[in-house]
Design a protein around this motif. Structure first.
Motif, PDB file in Angstrom:
ATOM      1  N   PRO A 121       0.462  -1.263   0.357  1.00  0.00           N
ATOM      2  CA  PRO A 121       0.616   0.312   0.155  1.00  0.00           C
ATOM      3  C   PRO A 121       1.039   1.586   0.089  1.00  0.00           C
ATOM      4  N   GLU A 122       1.413   0.511   0.650  1.00  0.00           N
ATOM      5  CA  GLU A 122       3.240   2.338   0.453  1.00  0.00           C
ATOM      6  C   GLU A 122       3.557   2.586  -0.687  1.00  0.00           C
ATOM      7  N   ARG A 123       3.774   1.512  -1.116  1.00  0.00           N
ATOM      8  CA  ARG A 123       4.604   1.964  -2.502  1.00  0.00           C
ATOM      9  C   ARG A 123       3.236   1.965  -3.690  1.00  0.00           C
ATOM     10  N   ALA A 124       1.792   1.990  -3.154  1.00  0.00           N
ATOM     11  CA  ALA A 124       0.667   2.291  -3.956  1.00  0.00           C
ATOM     12  C   ALA A 124      -0.207   3.772  -3.786  1.00  0.00           C
ATOM     13  N   HIS A 125       0.625   3.768  -2.976  1.00  0.00           N
ATOM     14  CA  HIS A 125       1.005   5.703  -2.329  1.00  0.00           C
ATOM     15  C   HIS A 125       1.512   6.325  -3.099  1.00  0.00           C
ATOM     16  N   GLU A 126       3.152   5.936  -3.121  1.00  0.00           N
ATOM     17  CA  GLU A 126       3.731   6.393  -4.205  1.00  0.00           C
ATOM     18  C   GLU A 126       3.469   7.224  -5.215  1.00  0.00           C
ATOM     19  N   LEU A 127       2.449   6.196  -5.845  1.00  0.00           N
ATOM     20  CA  LEU A 127       2.544   5.934  -6.892  1.00  0.00           C
ATOM     21  C   LEU A 127       1.046   7.235  -7.602  1.00  0.00           C
ATOM     22  N   MET A 128       0.702   6.895  -6.908  1.00  0.00           N
ATOM     23  CA  MET A 128      -0.707   7.255  -6.610  1.00  0.00           C
ATOM     24  C   MET A 128      -1.314   8.519  -4.861  1.00  0.00           C
ATOM     25  N   PRO A 129      -0.643   9.063  -4.347  1.00  0.00           N
ATOM     26  CA  PRO A 129      -0.495   9.926  -3.704  1.00  0.00           C
ATOM     27  C   PRO A 129      -1.905  10.159  -3.630  1.00  0.00           C
ATOM     28  N   LEU A 130      -3.035  10.234  -3.950  1.00  0.00           N
ATOM     29  CA  LEU A 130      -4.959  10.595  -2.974  1.00  0.00           C
ATOM     30  C   LEU A 130      -4.821   9.746  -2.312  1.00  0.00           C
ATOM     31  N   LEU A 131      -4.159   8.333  -2.290  1.00  0.00           N
ATOM     32  CA  LEU A 131      -4.781   7.433  -1.700  1.00  0.00           C
ATOM     33  C   LEU A 131      -4.265   7.262  -0.009  1.00  0.00           C
ATOM     34  N   ASP A 132      -5.414   6.748   0.706  1.00  0.00           N
ATOM     35  CA  ASP A 132      -5.024   6.569   1.815  1.00  0.00           C
ATOM     36  C   ASP A 132      -4.255   5.531   2.629  1.00  0.00           C
ATOM     37  N   PRO A 133      -3.004   5.125   2.461  1.00  0.00           N
ATOM     38  CA  PRO A 133      -2.290   3.647   2.746  1.00  0.00           C
ATOM     39  C   PRO A 133      -2.938   2.551   3.485  1.00  0.00           C
ATOM     40  N   SER A 134      -3.405   3.566   4.405  1.00  0.00           N
ATOM     41  CA  SER A 134      -3.931   2.328   6.078  1.00  0.00           C
ATOM     42  C   SER A 134      -5.473   2.025   5.016  1.00  0.00           C
ATOM     43  N   CYS A 135      -5.720   2.229   4.416  1.00  0.00           N
ATOM     44  CA  CYS A 135      -7.119   1.691   4.339  1.00  0.00           C
ATOM     45  C   CYS A 135      -6.623   0.335   3.354  1.00  0.00           C
ATOM     46  N   PHE A 136      -5.380  -0.002   2.913  1.00  0.00           N
ATOM     47  CA  PHE A 136      -5.455  -1.361   1.584  1.00  0.00           C
ATOM     48  C   PHE A 136      -4.211  -1.870   2.461  1.00  0.00           C
ATOM     49  N   VAL A 137      -4.899  -2.932   2.638  1.00  0.00           N
ATOM     50  CA  VAL A 137      -4.127  -3.900   2.402  1.00  0.00           C
ATOM     51  C   VAL A 137      -2.033  -4.281   1.631  1.00  0.00           C
ATOM     52  N   GLY A 138      -2.842  -4.900   0.010  1.00  0.00           N
ATOM     53  CA  GLY A 138      -1.935  -4.558  -0.798  1.00  0.00           C
ATOM     54  C   GLY A 138      -2.333  -4.461  -2.256  1.00  0.00           C
ATOM     55  N   ALA A 139      -1.399  -4.354  -3.054  1.00  0.00           N
ATOM     56  CA  ALA A 139      -2.411  -3.592  -4.475  1.00  0.00           C
ATOM     57  C   ALA A 139      -1.540  -4.415  -5.646  1.00  0.00           C
ATOM     58  N   LEU A 140      -1.633  -3.400  -6.669  1.00  0.00           N
ATOM     59  CA  LEU A 140      -0.997  -4.571  -7.976  1.00  0.00           C
ATOM     60  C   LEU A 140      -1.006  -2.961  -9.040  1.00  0.00           C
ATOM     61  N   GLU A 141      -0.036  -3.080  -9.486  1.00  0.00           N
ATOM     62  CA  GLU A 141       0.503  -1.813 -10.480  1.00  0.00           C
ATOM     63  C   GLU A 141       1.051  -2.594 -11.347  1.00  0.00           C
ATOM     64  N   THR A 142       0.247  -2.154 -12.491  1.00  0.00           N
ATOM     65  CA  THR A 142      -0.026  -2.100 -14.349  1.00  0.00           C
ATOM     66  C   THR A 142       0.565  -1.154 -14.844  1.00  0.00           C
ATOM     67  N   VAL A 143       1.083  -1.498 -15.826  1.00  0.00           N
ATOM     68  CA  VAL A 143       0.822  -0.324 -16.338  1.00  0.00           C
ATOM     69  C   VAL A 143       0.691  -0.103 -17.843  1.00  0.00           C
ATOM     70  N   VAL A 144      -0.539  -0.695 -18.518  1.00  0.00           N
ATOM     71  CA  VAL A 144      -1.144  -0.634 -19.638  1.00  0.00           C
ATOM     72  C   VAL A 144      -2.523  -0.297 -18.912  1.00  0.00           C
ATOM     73  N   ASP A 145      -2.841   0.744 -18.636  1.00  0.00           N
ATOM     74  CA  ASP A 145      -3.872   1.920 -17.598  1.00  0.00           C
ATOM     75  C   ASP A 145      -3.906   3.244 -18.186  1.00  0.00           C
ATOM     76  N   GLY A 146      -4.855   3.630 -18.490  1.00  0.00           N
ATOM     77  CA  GLY A 146      -4.949   4.795 -19.036  1.00  0.00           C
ATOM     78  C   GLY A 146      -6.296   5.715 -19.561  1.00  0.00           C
ATOM     79  N   HIS A 147      -6.704   6.099 -20.188  1.00  0.00           N
ATOM     80  CA  HIS A 147      -7.566   6.589 -20.576  1.00  0.00           C
ATOM     81  C   HIS A 147      -7.459   7.629 -22.155  1.00  0.00           C
ATOM     82  N   LEU A 148      -8.359   7.845 -22.455  1.00  0.00           N
ATOM     83  CA  LEU A 148      -9.168   8.519 -23.758  1.00  0.00           C
ATOM     84  C   LEU A 148     -10.149   9.402 -24.539  1.00  0.00           C
ATOM     85  N   ASP A 149     -10.159   9.932 -25.550  1.00  0.00           N
ATOM     86  CA  ASP A 149     -11.330  10.444 -25.661  1.00  0.00           C
ATOM     87  C   ASP A 149     -12.668   9.763 -26.856  1.00  0.00           C
ATOM     88  N   PRO A 150     -13.644   9.099 -25.922  1.00  0.00           N
ATOM     89  CA  PRO A 150     -14.345   8.747 -26.529  1.00  0.00           C
ATOM     90  C   PRO A 150     -13.936   9.188 -28.095  1.00  0.00           C
TER      91      PRO A 150
END
Ligand SMILES: Cc1cc2nc3c(=O)[nH]c(=O)nc-3n(C[C@H](O)[C@H](O)[C@H](O)COP(=O)(O)OP(=O)(O)OC[C@H]3O[C@@H](n4cnc5c(N)ncnc54)[C@H](O)[C@@H]3O)c2cc1C
Length: 816
Positions: A121-150
């Motif tokens: 969760p701490e690493r997830a917090h480094e990557l996405m600082p808006l999250l509160d790491p104390s709310c999570f027990v673990g995470a998965l980091e993925t590279v191919v994730d994003g958004h586009l203009d529909p």
């Protein structure tokens, strides 16, 4: 407007445009897309535009990966930006159970080439600082994730398709579809008519209406869906400044939320529990570029969790809330492929994640239309997985359930309750009274296990509350005799003057003599499996095929596509009009002998014999065969007699300690024999040699069966893969399916199914590995829930390797 086209795609949303692009790319440049309004006028224009490769089903994950990889290609060809932002993402687990699921997702990703890793969760917090790491027990980091203009993305598909020669007619509404005797279609629009051999329903929100034009009710329903966009947030600006990048995407499963940056603020969407269908019965044609009234009350519980897990939201102003409808099939996967009985009519609808899946859907469908095969494993998305039983009301119940559970875990032993019980066999109540715990298979209730009073399934990735009872059911079969309900198997009656010749061409086996059965693989033209059946020759009654219940529509579609036009062959699925019971175990013969006057002596009623015999006052078609690998009989009877036959067998069996067993015990029993099953070991991507069915492929028979040449080539080359059975040093969790198989520090194969083989007290996994290493006994590991478990090859069946129990000519005891 042109009057003829090779294909007409109805619907200019992201899915229709992708289908058109792929058709043109593969050579059907005279395909045309008809859109009743502007492109994107359905659910496409207001999508949040998020996309990711991660999916619980590896084949859907592959399709999603293809989709995302495609965006560069269509941008380059069309010159139209998709505004692709590959931010990377974190998938968050607030519970250990969810964390276990994430670990299994990372493991699957290893053989799919999907780059993902488990992080704290701490690493997830480094990557996405808006999250509160104390709310999570673990995470998965993925590279191919994003958004586009529909809209940009849809236009990119459209422009690329046009560049390749395809055409698009906007403001052209398809009003009627009429099939002519030569099977081509009259596509009647408000602007004239087009003749075509192929029509694609990519109608999105109007897919049901288009289906109704051809007399079909497709199982799709639109749901309202909301996301909010905040005002600019100082926290977002700070992250952008310090990292030089956009904020990472996040999926918070336990909060049922997804998040991404939207300009200087954030977008937060939710699959709320209090979900609401939209236009339950019909979609108004007047609906266009419109949004629905937001209802913040409905999403308030999710937002509350979101504001806790992502505290910066507490101070953010909400700029707008978007509420729009989009469609789902009952299980949330797309509905693609040809529709049974409607030559040239194709579905590309129910695509709930058009920006993750639309490209792959277009690819598969275009290949299918042009080459007759999707070119990939689309079983989980095939429109044929739903038969007529998936009615509008069933779909409504299931889609609501699926939407509300979109981010919920589904444990391997968890049966979902909505839309059930729908179809039941005549002995359903009798089995329920014995504690049967049911699952639904193609709408039909099937007993999974028989729970003692007060014991129920505890949903888990690990061995659970059914363990001891299933073990006892297995012992009941192996030591005495067990009875199982088998109505859920698919049964087809084949008749007509040319039935034998037709079967000889459809199936790879030699046809059995009258009164005999044989195993009967069925191949596609490319020599890959499209079915695995038991074929019975019933003499004057014609032939019967027995197969997988979940594939009844899938197989009927194939059978019908290949029927001779002269009516010389008929094939009818018998469904629940023919009910089944099976008894198996060393005392099975004595039990049956007690209720029949037929001679059951081993020489009179041999292994793989089938005939109609009296059973008490009734009669049944009885075959001496058993998927348990034990001495056993399968009995087929009319629904009106099933209850009676059940009673007489149970009564006669009481003397021998007969025990009811369910499909979980059957799984444990068949694993001891390494018997494969459809949709697990046998799928349309494996050759018969690879799947261990080579001995049922009669290359030397005269008939030129479908796939013969390809099967010959497979025999000569040896194929690429081998199905193998492994014993796993598993601690308290067995394989479920799709786990990676490791060798020499590398992933080299994947599990198709497995579980605990209670009879042998061993954990078993079946799966495919490269042929070159397939006979190595040691050096294997299988990754279960993130832990490497060593495994060894089991080259002979664990139970009765000589097959004497099932096939022996020796009587265990007396005869009738
Ligand atoms: C609020 C919201 C957020 C979403 N967020 C995401 C997201 O982040 N990521 C993601 O992947 N997906 C998202 N989606 C889902 C996504 O929008 C859909 O998966 C996608 O739009 C489906 O596209 P489609 O082409 O199948 O259908 P549609 O977009 O509905 O297109 C169907 C088209 O067919 C046309 N049509 C219908 N009938 C006829 C006819 N008879 N003649 C001619 N034309 C006809 C319609 O006018 C329409 O343009 C979201 C959806 C909503 C509502």
């Amino acid at each position: 407007m042109r009057t003829h086209a090779q294909a007409v795609v109805i619907g200019g949303g992201v899915v229709g445009c992708s289908v058109l692009y792929h058709l043109a790319k593969f050579g059907w440049t005279d395909a045309v897309l008809l859109e009743r309004d502007e492109l994107t006028s359905g659910s496409t224009w207001h999508a949040a535009g998020g996309m990711h490769t991660i999916n619980g089903d590896p084949n859907v994950a592959k399709l999603q990966k293809y989709t995302i990889d495609l965006y560069k290609e269509i941008e380059e060809l069309s010159g139209q930006p998709t505004s692709l932002h590959l931010t990377g993402g974190v998938l968050l687990a607030a519970t250990e159970a969810r964390f276990d699921w994430l670990k299994s997702v990372v493991a699957k990703g290893r053989y799919l080439g999907i780059d993902a890793k488990i992080i704290t969760p701490e690493r997830a917090h480094e990557l996405m600082p808006l999250l509160d790491p104390s709310c999570f027990v673990g995470a998965l980091e993925t590279v191919v994730d994003g958004h586009l203009d529909p809209s940009g993305t849809t236009q990119a598909y459209a422009k690329a398709a046009r560049k390749l020669g395809a055409s698009i007619e906007r403001f052209t509404k398809v009003e009627e579809l009429i099939q002519l005797p030569d099977k081509t279609w009259r596509v009647i629009t408000n602007k004239g008519e087009i003749r075509t051999p192929h029509v694609v329903n990519a109608g999105g929100l109007w897919a049901r209406e288009i289906g109704r034009m051809v007399g079909r009710e497709h199982p799709v329903l639109a749901m309202e869906h909301m996301y909010l966009i905040t005002e600019d947030m100082p926290e977002v600006a700070a992250i952008n400044k310090s990292t030089g990048k956009e904020v990472f995407h996040a999926i918070d499963f336990d909060g049922e939320l997804y998040l991404r940056q939207e300009r200087g603020g954030m977008l937060m969407g939710t699959y709320e529990k209090a979900c609401k269908p939209w236009s339950e019965h019909e979609t108004p044609w007047s609906f266009g570029h419109e949004l629905l009234q937001p209802d913040i009350e409905r999403i308030a519980p999710s937002l509350e969790v979101g504001f806790k897990h992502f505290p910066a939201f507490q101070n953010a102003g909400i700029k707008k809330i978007v509420n729009g409808p989009f469609t789902f099939a009952p299980d949330g996967n797309p509905l693609i492929g040809p529709v049974r009985g409607l030559e040239g009519y194709w579905c590309a609808c129910g695509v709930m994640a058009g920006f993750s899946q639309g490209g792959g859907v277009g690819l598969a469908l275009a290949q299918w239309m042009i080459h007759g095969d999707p070119g990939m494993d689309v079983w989980a998305m095939d429109v044929a997985r739903f038969g007529d039983w998936a009615s509008k009301a069933y779909t409504n119940a299931k889609v609501r359930e699926n939407y509300a559970r979109r981010f919920s875990i589904r444990f391997p032993n968890e049966e979902l309750p909505a839309g059930r019980p729908l179809k039941t066999s005549p002995i359903y109540d009798r089995l329920a009274a014995q504690g049967a715990q049911f699952g639904a298979m193609a709408g039909l209730e099937v007993p999974l296990w028989y729970a003692p009073d007060g014991v129920r399934d505890e949903f888990s990735w690990y061995r659970s509350t059914d363990f001891d009872t299933v073990a006892a059911e297995v012992r009941g079969v192996r030591e005495r005799v067990g009875l199982m309900e088998t109505t859920s198997f698919a049964k087809y009656r084949v008749g007509g003057s040319a039935a034998a010749d037709w079967l000889d061409r459809m199936l790879t086996c030699r046809l059995p003599a009258p009164g005999r059965m044989t195993l009967a693989p069925m191949l596609k033209h490319d020599g890959k499996l499209i079915g695995d059946f038991t074929l019975a020759n019933l003499g004057a009654e014609g032939f019967m095929i027995i197969g997988s219940g979940i594939a009844e529509d899938y197989h009927m579609r194939w059978f019908q596509q290949h029927l001779p036009a002269d009516g010389s062959v008929s094939i009818n699925p018998l469904g629940t009009d023919l009910c089944g019971l099976a008894i198996a175990g060393p005392r099975a013969r004595e039990v049956l002998a007690a209720v029949t006057t037929a001679d059951l002596s081993p020489s009179a009623f041999r292994f793989m014999d089938i005939r109609r015999i009296p059973v008490g006052m009734a009669s049944a078609l009885v075959g001496r065969v058993s998927y348990t690998g034990d001495l056993g009989y399968e009995l087929w009877c009319s629904p009106s007699c099933q209850r009676y036959i059940f009673e007489v067998l149970m009564k006669a069996g009481a003397l021998h300690g007969i025990r009811l067993f369910g499909s979980r015990a059957l799984n444990a029993l068949r694993l001891e024999k390494a018997y494969g099953s459809w949709a697990r070991e046998y799928r349309p991507i494996y050759g018969p040699l690879e799947a261990g069915l080579g001995r049922f492929v009669a290359l030397d028979k005269e008939a030129d069966f479908i796939g013969k040449e390809a099967a010959r080539r497979e025999r000569e080359s040896g194929g690429r893969l081998r199905l193998r059975c492994f014993i796993v040093d598993a601690a308290n969790a067995d394989v479920i399916g799709d786990e990676p198989i490791w060798r020499d520090g590398k992933v080299c194969g994947w599990v198709t199914s497995g579980g605990y083989a209670h009879g042998s007290k061993l954990s078993v996994a079946m799966g495919y590995v490269p042929r070159e290493v397939a006979d190595e006994l040691d050096g294997w590991s299988i990754e279960i829930l993130g832990k490497m478990q060593s495994a060894r090859l089991q080259s002979t069946p664990l139970f009765d390797p000589e097959g004497t129990r099932m096939a022996s000519a020796l009587a265990t005891t007396g005869t009738a």
